[in-house]
Every structure is written in C-alpha cells, then in structure tokens.
Design a protein around this motif. Structure first.
Motif, PDB file in Angstrom:
ATOM      1  N   VAL A 194       0.574   7.008  -6.727  1.00  0.00           N
ATOM      2  CA  VAL A 194      -0.389   8.165  -6.876  1.00  0.00           C
ATOM      3  C   VAL A 194      -0.248   9.613  -6.492  1.00  0.00           C
ATOM      4  O   VAL A 194      -0.412  10.568  -7.175  1.00  0.00           O
ATOM      5  CB  VAL A 194      -1.762   7.676  -6.002  1.00  0.00           C
ATOM      6  CG1 VAL A 194      -2.785   8.844  -5.676  1.00  0.00           C
ATOM      7  CG2 VAL A 194      -2.316   6.255  -6.537  1.00  0.00           C
ATOM      8  N   VAL A 195       0.748   9.655  -5.501  1.00  0.00           N
ATOM      9  CA  VAL A 195       1.318  10.954  -5.155  1.00  0.00           C
ATOM     10  C   VAL A 195       1.895  11.606  -6.073  1.00  0.00           C
ATOM     11  O   VAL A 195       2.055  12.772  -6.402  1.00  0.00           O
ATOM     12  CB  VAL A 195       1.832  10.967  -3.708  1.00  0.00           C
ATOM     13  CG1 VAL A 195       2.581  12.261  -3.458  1.00  0.00           C
ATOM     14  CG2 VAL A 195       0.601  10.689  -2.634  1.00  0.00           C
TER      15      VAL A 195
ATOM     16  N   PRO B  62       0.718  -1.161  -0.068  1.00  0.00           N
ATOM     17  CA  PRO B  62       0.067  -0.025   0.049  1.00  0.00           C
ATOM     18  C   PRO B  62       0.875   1.275   0.022  1.00  0.00           C
ATOM     19  O   PRO B  62       0.517   2.103  -0.547  1.00  0.00           O
ATOM     20  CB  PRO B  62      -0.776  -0.017   1.394  1.00  0.00           C
ATOM     21  CG  PRO B  62      -0.622  -1.472   1.992  1.00  0.00           C
ATOM     22  CD  PRO B  62       0.520  -1.946   1.199  1.00  0.00           C
ATOM     23  N   LEU B  63       1.889   1.174   0.752  1.00  0.00           N
ATOM     24  CA  LEU B  63       2.533   2.284   0.575  1.00  0.00           C
ATOM     25  C   LEU B  63       3.389   2.609  -0.846  1.00  0.00           C
ATOM     26  O   LEU B  63       3.584   4.037  -1.195  1.00  0.00           O
ATOM     27  CB  LEU B  63       3.881   2.476   1.621  1.00  0.00           C
ATOM     28  CG  LEU B  63       3.592   2.035   3.092  1.00  0.00           C
ATOM     29  CD1 LEU B  63       4.695   1.914   3.907  1.00  0.00           C
ATOM     30  CD2 LEU B  63       2.976   3.478   3.423  1.00  0.00           C
TER      31      LEU B  63
ATOM     32  N   TRP C 236       1.779   1.922  -3.649  1.00  0.00           N
ATOM     33  CA  TRP C 236       0.775   2.396  -4.372  1.00  0.00           C
ATOM     34  C   TRP C 236       0.290   3.947  -4.006  1.00  0.00           C
ATOM     35  O   TRP C 236       0.223   4.791  -5.046  1.00  0.00           O
ATOM     36  CB  TRP C 236      -0.228   1.551  -4.529  1.00  0.00           C
ATOM     37  CG  TRP C 236       0.058   0.485  -5.320  1.00  0.00           C
ATOM     38  CD1 TRP C 236       0.082  -0.976  -4.910  1.00  0.00           C
ATOM     39  CD2 TRP C 236       0.162   0.319  -6.849  1.00  0.00           C
ATOM     40  NE1 TRP C 236       0.369  -1.680  -6.033  1.00  0.00           N
ATOM     41  CE2 TRP C 236       0.382  -0.916  -7.300  1.00  0.00           C
ATOM     42  CE3 TRP C 236       0.116   1.440  -7.719  1.00  0.00           C
ATOM     43  CZ2 TRP C 236       0.566  -1.257  -8.613  1.00  0.00           C
ATOM     44  CZ3 TRP C 236       0.455   1.038  -9.131  1.00  0.00           C
ATOM     45  CH2 TRP C 236       0.649  -0.333  -9.383  1.00  0.00           C
ATOM     46  N   THR C 237       0.581   4.094  -2.733  1.00  0.00           N
ATOM     47  CA  THR C 237       0.239   5.495  -2.374  1.00  0.00           C
ATOM     48  C   THR C 237       1.492   6.420  -2.978  1.00  0.00           C
ATOM     49  O   THR C 237       1.061   7.708  -3.296  1.00  0.00           O
ATOM     50  CB  THR C 237       0.375   5.629  -0.877  1.00  0.00           C
ATOM     51  OG1 THR C 237      -0.681   4.583  -0.264  1.00  0.00           O
ATOM     52  CG2 THR C 237      -0.233   6.926  -0.199  1.00  0.00           C
ATOM     53  N   ALA C 238       2.620   6.133  -2.892  1.00  0.00           N
ATOM     54  CA  ALA C 238       3.651   6.890  -3.341  1.00  0.00           C
ATOM     55  C   ALA C 238       3.351   7.107  -5.064  1.00  0.00           C
ATOM     56  O   ALA C 238       3.526   8.251  -5.418  1.00  0.00           O
ATOM     57  CB  ALA C 238       5.027   6.216  -3.203  1.00  0.00           C
TER      58      ALA C 238
END
Length: 100
Positions: free
Chosen positions: A26-27, A19-20, A22-24
């Motif tokens: 997207v950001v 999840p980290l 994919w969050t990175a």
C-alpha cells in the motif's frame, strides 16, 4: 487424527510478515501515485498540475519576479526595486498588506 492436531503448533512467527507485506504494498502504491499521476494531474485526478508553465496555474508575483531575475530577464537593481514595491505595506489592507 488427534495426534496430528497435537503435533501442529500453528502458523509460526512468519504470520506476522503478512500484514507487513500488505502495508509495504500500500505504501509503495501511494508513493508511486504521488510521484507520478497525482503530481502531474493534481490530487484525485483533477486540477492542472504544479509549477511554472502549467496551464491555469497563477504564480505568486514574487515567484514570477524571482524567476525572471534567475533567468536573466531583469538585473539586480530592477529586481530590488520591484521587490520593494511588491513587499511594501499598503494602507488599504488591514495588517499591513504587501505581497508575502
């Protein structure tokens, strides 16, 4: 078969990195869009852009005055006189008026 399942302890702590990651991603994508496409064309792909010289953008009178003074089109005395006229309160506008 039972011994294989008993020896397996799950995916481990590295599963928290998915999840980290994919969050990175997207950001990063949003940041790149904000710095390039959205700034050039306006939010959501429509609009005219930002800043002086962009077509269809109306600048605030004080911003135009400040830009002209910075470029050397007018001197300090003329700048102060015109700024005083633009910022003086008017009687026909509730709350004092003037360009702010």
């Amino acid at each position: 078969m039972y011994t294989q399942l008993a020896d397996w302890h799950g995916p481990g702590a590295w599963i928290l990195l998915v999840p980290l990651f994919w969050t990175a991603v997207v950001v990063l994508v949003i940041t790149l869009l904000r710095r390039s496409v959205w700034r050039r064309y306006g939010a959501c792909g429509f609009g005219t852009g930002f800043g002086a010289g962009a077509p269809g953008v109306v600048e605030h009178p004080l911003a135009v005055l400040g830009r002209r003074f910075a470029e050397g089109d007018i001197d300090a005395e003329e700048y102060r006189a015109k700024r005083a006229v633009l910022t003086e309160p008017t009687k026909d506008v509730p709350g004092g008026g003037g360009a702010r």
